[in-house]
Every structure is written in C-alpha cells, then in structure tokens.
Design a protein around this motif. Sequence first.
Motif, PDB file in Angstrom:
ATOM      1  N   ILE A   1       1.198  52.011 -12.928  1.00  0.00           N
ATOM      2  CA  ILE A   1       0.630  52.014 -11.587  1.00  0.00           C
ATOM      3  C   ILE A   1       1.755  52.217 -10.585  1.00  0.00           C
ATOM      4  O   ILE A   1       2.766  51.503 -10.625  1.00  0.00           O
ATOM      5  CB  ILE A   1      -0.085  50.673 -11.314  1.00  0.00           C
ATOM      6  N   ASN A   2       1.569  53.160  -9.704  1.00  0.00           N
ATOM      7  CA  ASN A   2       2.534  53.405  -8.628  1.00  0.00           C
ATOM      8  C   ASN A   2       1.995  52.817  -7.331  1.00  0.00           C
ATOM      9  O   ASN A   2       0.789  52.773  -7.112  1.00  0.00           O
ATOM     10  CB  ASN A   2       2.786  54.902  -8.453  1.00  0.00           C
ATOM     11  N   PHE A   3       2.910  52.391  -6.455  1.00  0.00           N
ATOM     12  CA  PHE A   3       2.545  51.823  -5.166  1.00  0.00           C
ATOM     13  C   PHE A   3       3.104  52.690  -4.039  1.00  0.00           C
ATOM     14  O   PHE A   3       4.152  53.315  -4.192  1.00  0.00           O
ATOM     15  CB  PHE A   3       3.099  50.398  -5.023  1.00  0.00           C
ATOM     16  N   ASP A   4       2.402  52.686  -2.894  1.00  0.00           N
ATOM     17  CA  ASP A   4       2.931  53.384  -1.724  1.00  0.00           C
ATOM     18  C   ASP A   4       3.847  52.433  -0.947  1.00  0.00           C
ATOM     19  O   ASP A   4       4.099  51.307  -1.367  1.00  0.00           O
ATOM     20  CB  ASP A   4       1.800  53.941  -0.855  1.00  0.00           C
ATOM     21  N   LEU A   5       4.338  52.876   0.214  1.00  0.00           N
ATOM     22  CA  LEU A   5       5.267  52.065   0.994  1.00  0.00           C
ATOM     23  C   LEU A   5       4.613  50.825   1.618  1.00  0.00           C
ATOM     24  O   LEU A   5       5.300  49.966   2.154  1.00  0.00           O
ATOM     25  CB  LEU A   5       5.920  52.911   2.090  1.00  0.00           C
ATOM     26  N   LEU A   6       3.293  50.727   1.561  1.00  0.00           N
ATOM     27  CA  LEU A   6       2.604  49.538   2.049  1.00  0.00           C
ATOM     28  C   LEU A   6       2.215  48.590   0.918  1.00  0.00           C
ATOM     29  O   LEU A   6       1.562  47.576   1.143  1.00  0.00           O
ATOM     30  CB  LEU A   6       1.350  49.944   2.835  1.00  0.00           C
ATOM     31  N   GLY A   7       2.570  48.936  -0.327  1.00  0.00           N
ATOM     32  CA  GLY A   7       2.262  48.091  -1.473  1.00  0.00           C
ATOM     33  C   GLY A   7       0.894  48.328  -2.068  1.00  0.00           C
ATOM     34  O   GLY A   7       0.457  47.586  -2.937  1.00  0.00           O
ATOM     35  N   SER A   8       0.193  49.363  -1.604  1.00  0.00           N
ATOM     36  CA  SER A   8      -1.136  49.680  -2.129  1.00  0.00           C
ATOM     37  C   SER A   8      -1.012  50.584  -3.344  1.00  0.00           C
ATOM     38  O   SER A   8      -0.145  51.454  -3.388  1.00  0.00           O
ATOM     39  CB  SER A   8      -1.965  50.393  -1.063  1.00  0.00           C
ATOM     40  N   PRO A   9      -1.886  50.423  -4.337  1.00  0.00           N
ATOM     41  CA  PRO A   9      -1.847  51.296  -5.512  1.00  0.00           C
ATOM     42  C   PRO A   9      -2.218  52.728  -5.143  1.00  0.00           C
ATOM     43  O   PRO A   9      -3.039  52.963  -4.253  1.00  0.00           O
ATOM     44  CB  PRO A   9      -2.858  50.684  -6.471  1.00  0.00           C
ATOM     45  N   LEU A  10      -1.617  53.681  -5.824  1.00  0.00           N
ATOM     46  CA  LEU A  10      -1.844  55.100  -5.549  1.00  0.00           C
ATOM     47  C   LEU A  10      -2.790  55.740  -6.560  1.00  0.00           C
ATOM     48  O   LEU A  10      -3.000  55.213  -7.651  1.00  0.00           O
ATOM     49  CB  LEU A  10      -0.517  55.863  -5.590  1.00  0.00           C
ATOM     50  N   ASN A  11      -3.318  56.883  -6.190  1.00  0.00           N
ATOM     51  CA  ASN A  11      -4.117  57.771  -7.031  1.00  0.00           C
ATOM     52  C   ASN A  11      -5.342  57.069  -7.616  1.00  0.00           C
ATOM     53  O   ASN A  11      -6.074  56.417  -6.892  1.00  0.00           O
ATOM     54  CB  ASN A  11      -3.250  58.406  -8.122  1.00  0.00           C
TER      55      ASN A  11
ATOM     56  N   THR B   1       7.303  57.974  -7.240  1.00  0.00           N
ATOM     57  CA  THR B   1       6.459  57.996  -8.440  1.00  0.00           C
ATOM     58  C   THR B   1       7.280  58.201  -9.712  1.00  0.00           C
ATOM     59  O   THR B   1       6.818  57.856 -10.793  1.00  0.00           O
ATOM     60  CB  THR B   1       5.384  59.091  -8.341  1.00  0.00           C
ATOM     61  N   THR B   2       8.473  58.750  -9.594  1.00  0.00           N
ATOM     62  CA  THR B   2       9.321  58.937 -10.771  1.00  0.00           C
ATOM     63  C   THR B   2      10.326  57.799 -10.933  1.00  0.00           C
ATOM     64  O   THR B   2      11.038  57.753 -11.922  1.00  0.00           O
ATOM     65  CB  THR B   2      10.081  60.272 -10.677  1.00  0.00           C
ATOM     66  N   LYS B   3      10.395  56.906  -9.983  1.00  0.00           N
ATOM     67  CA  LYS B   3      11.318  55.772 -10.025  1.00  0.00           C
ATOM     68  C   LYS B   3      10.685  54.642 -10.830  1.00  0.00           C
ATOM     69  O   LYS B   3       9.755  53.985 -10.387  1.00  0.00           O
ATOM     70  CB  LYS B   3      11.564  55.363  -8.591  1.00  0.00           C
TER      71      LYS B   3
ATOM     72  N   ILE C   1       3.984  41.133 -10.049  1.00  0.00           N
ATOM     73  CA  ILE C   1       3.372  42.289  -9.386  1.00  0.00           C
ATOM     74  C   ILE C   1       3.689  42.278  -7.901  1.00  0.00           C
ATOM     75  O   ILE C   1       4.039  43.309  -7.311  1.00  0.00           O
ATOM     76  CB  ILE C   1       1.851  42.313  -9.641  1.00  0.00           C
ATOM     77  N   ARG C   2       3.603  41.121  -7.271  1.00  0.00           N
ATOM     78  CA  ARG C   2       3.932  41.028  -5.841  1.00  0.00           C
ATOM     79  C   ARG C   2       5.402  41.344  -5.596  1.00  0.00           C
ATOM     80  O   ARG C   2       5.754  41.961  -4.595  1.00  0.00           O
ATOM     81  CB  ARG C   2       3.583  39.633  -5.315  1.00  0.00           C
ATOM     82  N   GLN C   3       6.267  40.934  -6.519  1.00  0.00           N
ATOM     83  CA  GLN C   3       7.687  41.240  -6.404  1.00  0.00           C
ATOM     84  C   GLN C   3       7.914  42.754  -6.461  1.00  0.00           C
ATOM     85  O   GLN C   3       8.681  43.297  -5.672  1.00  0.00           O
ATOM     86  CB  GLN C   3       8.465  40.547  -7.518  1.00  0.00           C
ATOM     87  N   LEU C   4       7.230  43.444  -7.378  1.00  0.00           N
ATOM     88  CA  LEU C   4       7.361  44.899  -7.467  1.00  0.00           C
ATOM     89  C   LEU C   4       6.856  45.576  -6.191  1.00  0.00           C
ATOM     90  O   LEU C   4       7.442  46.566  -5.734  1.00  0.00           O
ATOM     91  CB  LEU C   4       6.602  45.435  -8.672  1.00  0.00           C
ATOM     92  N   GLN C   5       5.772  45.057  -5.623  1.00  0.00           N
ATOM     93  CA  GLN C   5       5.256  45.619  -4.377  1.00  0.00           C
ATOM     94  C   GLN C   5       6.282  45.466  -3.246  1.00  0.00           C
ATOM     95  O   GLN C   5       6.501  46.393  -2.474  1.00  0.00           O
ATOM     96  CB  GLN C   5       3.943  44.952  -3.977  1.00  0.00           C
ATOM     97  N   VAL C   6       6.927  44.313  -3.173  1.00  0.00           N
ATOM     98  CA  VAL C   6       7.939  44.086  -2.141  1.00  0.00           C
ATOM     99  C   VAL C   6       9.123  45.019  -2.356  1.00  0.00           C
ATOM    100  O   VAL C   6       9.637  45.615  -1.400  1.00  0.00           O
ATOM    101  CB  VAL C   6       8.383  42.607  -2.125  1.00  0.00           C
TER     102      VAL C   6
END
Length: 161
Positions: A118-128, A68-70, A52-57
């Motif tokens: 789950i989608n993340f923003d550019l800061l690695g925070s979950p969206l919606n 969100t579509t990627k 999960i941390r790797q995906l956030q990075v």
Amino acid sequence: MDNSRISKGFTLVELIIVIIILGIVSTFAASRYIGTSSFSAYAAQEQAIAIIRQLQVYRMQSNITDATTKLDFQLTASNGCVGSTAGCNATSTPQGSANRSDVMRIDGVTITSTQSPINFDLLGSPLNAASSGITVTLSSGNDTTALCINQVGYVGRGACL
C-alpha cells in the motif's frame, strides 16, 4: 511425672486452613494463564496500528512527490509481516525485526490484507485501489482481530465497512 503437652507440630485445623488458602491462590493463578497463548490478538493489533501510523508520518514528512518506488514509505501487510516493505524484505524472523521500529513479525500469526503493498500520498491517505479502504486481519489459532485504513488514512480497530 509432667503431663504438660509439648507442641511439636501443626494441628489438623491449621493444616486444612493452609491447604484451602493454597487452593484459592492456585485457582486464581491458573485462571490467569488458561486460554492465553504467546500471541495476544489485541496487543498485536495495537502494535500494527502504531507501525502503520508511523509509516504514514514518515511519508508525510518526506516531501517526495512520487514515493511509490520508495520501499521505506510503502506498507506491506502479508506473509506474517506488517510494516514498511523495506523492513519486511530485510527481516525474515521476529528476532531480525527486533532491531527495526517499522516492522512487526510474530511467529504463528497469519496476516492478510485486502491489498498489499500500500502506498500513501503526502497526506497519509492510501493511493490507487487502496483508496477505498483496506482491512488488515491478524489471526493465530482462535484469536482473530482486524484493523482498517480508511480512504482518508485513519487507522482504527475493526474491519472496514
């Protein structure tokens, strides 16, 4: 006539000592394997946190405004898979996931999440809807563990409160 005794074997005391030592060693070895299975909840939890941390990075380094579509930046935590949605879609077996670093599949493990994907923003925070925090639960037999992705993107052990 020679009355000297020639030793041609072990004494009873020697045999008993050897049996006692073997019993102690086998008890120690057996206790190391009793209760273990092919799934260690805590090892899987650590691997899931790392993925999960790797995906956030990856998401933070992408510089794509709307990702969100990627599917490479989207986290899936369900149906026995934790990792990028692209990775979970590409691999249906644990052997297939061995070639990817962004996905984890383990036979016999149930993976559930309060939300997936789950989608993340550019800061690695979950969206919606995921922005209030997500709990991912890994279970197999009697072993159950959880991890939490909180609203600012921190991934840690235990369920979200």
